[in-house]
Design a protein around this motif. Structure first.
Motif, PDB file in Angstrom:
ATOM      1  N   ASN A   1       0.711  -1.099  -0.041  1.00 32.85           N
ATOM      2  CA  ASN A   1       0.051   0.003  -0.085  1.00 32.85           C
ATOM      3  C   ASN A   1       0.739   1.209   0.034  1.00 32.85           C
ATOM      4  N   VAL A   2       1.625   1.575  -1.167  1.00 36.44           N
ATOM      5  CA  VAL A   2       2.471   2.469  -1.161  1.00 36.44           C
ATOM      6  C   VAL A   2       1.824   3.435  -2.681  1.00 36.44           C
ATOM      7  N   LYS A   3       2.424   4.544  -2.807  1.00 36.45           N
ATOM      8  CA  LYS A   3       2.029   5.395  -3.912  1.00 36.45           C
ATOM      9  C   LYS A   3       2.508   4.793  -5.393  1.00 36.45           C
ATOM     10  N   GLU A   4       3.450   4.033  -5.104  1.00 37.66           N
ATOM     11  CA  GLU A   4       3.996   3.544  -6.463  1.00 37.66           C
ATOM     12  C   GLU A   4       2.813   2.380  -6.995  1.00 37.66           C
ATOM     13  N   ASN A   5       2.043   1.974  -6.427  1.00 37.47           N
ATOM     14  CA  ASN A   5       0.993   1.125  -6.638  1.00 37.47           C
ATOM     15  C   ASN A   5      -0.383   1.752  -6.924  1.00 37.47           C
ATOM     16  N   GLN A   6      -0.870   1.673  -8.007  1.00 37.00           N
ATOM     17  CA  GLN A   6      -2.028   2.549  -8.205  1.00 37.00           C
ATOM     18  C   GLN A   6      -3.099   1.763  -8.542  1.00 37.00           C
TER      19      GLN A   6
ATOM     20  N   ASN B   1      -2.213  -2.687  -5.188  1.00 33.29           N
ATOM     21  CA  ASN B   1      -2.347  -1.872  -4.011  1.00 33.29           C
ATOM     22  C   ASN B   1      -3.346  -2.714  -3.338  1.00 33.29           C
TER      23      ASN B   1
ATOM     24  N   ASP C   1      -0.946   4.353   5.868  1.00 33.53           N
ATOM     25  CA  ASP C   1      -1.561   5.437   5.511  1.00 33.53           C
ATOM     26  C   ASP C   1      -2.704   5.204   4.576  1.00 33.53           C
TER      27      ASP C   1
ATOM     28  N   GLY D   1      -3.793   7.738   2.400  1.00 33.67           N
ATOM     29  CA  GLY D   1      -3.527   9.034   1.529  1.00 33.67           C
ATOM     30  C   GLY D   1      -3.410   8.575   0.015  1.00 33.67           C
ATOM     31  N   VAL D   2      -2.950   7.489  -0.319  1.00 32.36           N
ATOM     32  CA  VAL D   2      -2.684   6.986  -1.704  1.00 32.36           C
ATOM     33  C   VAL D   2      -4.092   6.517  -2.103  1.00 32.36           C
TER      34      VAL D   2
ATOM     35  N   GLN E   1      -6.250   9.616  -2.825  1.00 29.44           N
ATOM     36  CA  GLN E   1      -5.866  10.710  -3.924  1.00 29.44           C
ATOM     37  C   GLN E   1      -6.463   9.706  -5.262  1.00 29.44           C
ATOM     38  N   ILE E   2      -6.374   8.524  -5.141  1.00 32.60           N
ATOM     39  CA  ILE E   2      -7.088   7.711  -6.414  1.00 32.60           C
ATOM     40  C   ILE E   2      -8.677   8.141  -6.610  1.00 32.60           C
TER      41      ILE E   2
END
Length: 579
Positions: A55-60, A65, A188, A190-191, A194-195
């Motif tokens: 669960n990090v921003k690189e995974n969308q 994710n 977090d 947040g990722v 933002q999606i």
């Protein structure tokens, strides 16, 4: 293709490992109802407890994710590009938060301010009730807001960075375990926010959603990309509450209620919608289970449990009687409401309950006398019905009802053997199952501990007492099957009806409270032996104590009758006689 095969192999192995404790040694073991009910189902991303660090921003995407994949049902209601896909549910969700802000009390205004501005771990401490002040003292806690401000705080006020508690304090292991669920970058939301890009309620409808007056400047200056779904504070509340409850399971339901209250506080402030808070319970619970399942935390979670039961917390002179969550019935009502906020079922209402891989760890200290497979069966039989918006994720996180699960089984799918060791203390020594237990299975109670059945039960497999004590507190607590007392004690604290016969061996004890009513009614045959122990209130001469269809044998000892009284056996009843 090779990557897909590896994933499929991982799913197969994970399923086998979960089911292994229930499998018979035969090569072609028959699958039981319990095995079917507790088998894990992967999400598109796999299993959350295995993939939580992704669960990090690189995974969308929903397949890469786990946070996004877990909450992907929100796409059925809302599209970041097309807008509302289910206006009715989204509008109803907005109406609920609007009403909450319009009808809140001053106490709720203040509580929602503290939830917003205090460090979230600190905010959970009220769930400790009588132990709150002891934790604050021996955990060296801090907060920026010990009391309410006298006016709205400035818009540029930074969020509290106070060290909520000291990891080197007397309660350091507890502090460290809770921090593991909050301070890793994988916790977090947040990722995902933002999606989805779903706008917060106070910005969607500023006319109807009334902001917390002490937060108006902060909310007004929040960036435009500060989105609603899921709630970060709500997620943190369940991450913190459930890890704290793992260490201190005697406050399990109270801490869960506080977690849900912190989510509700986000509605009261106008910050979040019910859907955002419902989603936060899902991901917060998944994160807590992931942290508790992580082998790297195995030693720490054991230390935290021992720490919570040390003199630093249990015998502190600061332990008092104050408890904001001392009303069980209110806690249950509040928690259950906040699972769905009264939103309607809009999907398939017939889907079988699913139990996520690793979710059983959340009950590991609350139901320590059960096996991992049995704890999964508890989760499977106490879950929320299907069909509610957002909650029907592939693994089953959204439908977990941990409050009800702490009350034991909701159904006996098969014969359930429970061994309690009183020497281990806490719930291994004494526990109460409050649920109304259904099912075709039955209960075999073993060991030295005491188990109380307090529900209105309909299970048909019967009860067998092989050791310790079983206490029945309702007329139908024994269900609709036979009852056997091989050894140990069966205690009925209310007039009891046994539906399909009663057997008692010479090492068994039957303890009855005799009031004006018949203490025990046995439909069918009664085979009697061992000890009958009576507690008498309002005893009358020739009062019927036990009624049965017919009987064989007699009790070898009768204790508790007043001096000069004895029992007389008749064809269909046993009565107390004076003289």
């Amino acid at each position: 293709m090779l990557k897909r095969k590896r994933r499929q192999l991982g799913v197969t192995l994970a399923t086998a490992l979960v089911l292994l404790p229930l499998m018979a040694p035969a090569a072609h073991a028959k699958t039981t109802d319990t095995q079917t009910a507790i088998a894990p189902h992967p999400g598109e991303y796999g299993f959350y407890v295995d993939q939580y660090k992704h669960n990090v921003k690189e995974n969308q995407t929903t397949s890469t994710n786990p946070g996004l994949g877990l909450l992907s049902n929100f796409y059925q209601l809302w599209s970041p590009t097309k807008g509302k896909l289910n206006p009715a549910i989204l509008d109803q969700s907005m109406a609920i938060v609007a009403k909450a802000t319009q009808t809140r009390t001053q106490a709720e205004v203040e509580r929602s301010f503290f939830t917003d501005q205090r460090t979230l771990q600190y905010g959970m401490l009220s769930g400790l009730g009588p132990y709150e002040n002891a934790f604050k003292e021996n955990g060296n806690t801090e907060t920026w807001y010990p009391k309410m401000p006298d006016k709205p705080i400035p818009g540029d006020t930074p969020w509290s960075t106070a060290r909520w508690a000291d990891p080197n304090s007397k309660l350091g292991p507890m502090v460290k375990l809770v921090n593991q669920a909050r301070q890793s970058p994988y916790c977090d939301t947040g990722v995902v926010k933002q999606i989805f890009k779903y706008v917060r309620p106070y910005r969607q409808s500023p006319e109807t959603v009334k902001q917390n007056l002490y937060l108006v400047n902060v909310m007004a200056t929040a960036p435009a990309n500060d989105y609603d779904f899921p709630s970060g504070h709500g997620t943190a509340a369940f991450e913190v509450g459930e890890t704290m409850a793992y260490a201190f399971p005697e406050r399990f339901q109270q801490l869960l209620t506080r977690s849900s209250e912190m989510g509700y506080d986000r509605l009261l402030a106008g910050r979040h919608t019910p859907l955002a808070v419902m989603g936060s319970r899902m991901i917060g619970t998944a994160v807590a289970a992931s942290v508790l399942n992580d082998p790297a935390n195995a030693a720490l979670k054991k230390q935290a449990y021992q720490n919570a039961h040390s003199d630093a917390l249990q015998k502190s002179p600061l332990v008092d009687r104050h408890d904001e969550f001392g009303n069980y019935a209110q806690n249950r009502k509040d928690f259950r409401y906040r699972m769905t906020y009264g939103l309607p079922q809009i999907g398939d209402t017939t889907r079988a309950m699913r139990v996520p891989k690793g979710a059983e760890v959340l009950l590991e200290t609350r139901l320590p006398y059960l096996s991992a497979a049995q704890r999964r069966a508890v989760l499977a039989t106490t879950g929320l019905p299907s069909g509610y918006p957002v909650l029907d994720d592939a693994e089953g996180w959204g439908r977990l009802d941990l409050f009800s699960a702490a009350n034991g089984f909701g159904k006996f799918l098969d014969t359930t053997k429970v061994t309690m060791n009183a020497a281990k203390g806490s719930f291994s020594a004494r526990d109460t199952w409050r649920n109304d237990i259904a099912g075709r299975g039955g209960l075999i109670k073993q060991g030295t501990g005491t188990l109380t059945l307090a529900g209105h039960n309909t299970f048909t497999g019967g009860v067998q007492v092989n050791g310790g004590r079983v206490i029945l507190t309702t007329r139908d607590a024994a269900g609709r099957g036979p009852l056997k007392v091989q050894r140990g004690t069966l205690t009925a604290k209310a007039p009891l009806t046994i539906q399909k016969g009663y057997q008692q061996a010479k090492r068994g004890t039957l303890a009855l409270t005799v009031t004006k009513a018949t203490a025990l009614k046995i439909r069918g045959k009664a085979q009697l032996a061992g000890t009958l122990k009576l507690t008498t209130k309002h005893l009358k001469n020739h009062q019927k104590i036990v009624v049965f269809g017919q009987h064989r044998g007699k009790f070898s000892r009768v204790q508790g009758l007043p001096k000069g009284w004895h029992v007389v056996y008749h064809a269909h009843h046993l009565e107390a006689v004076r003289g």
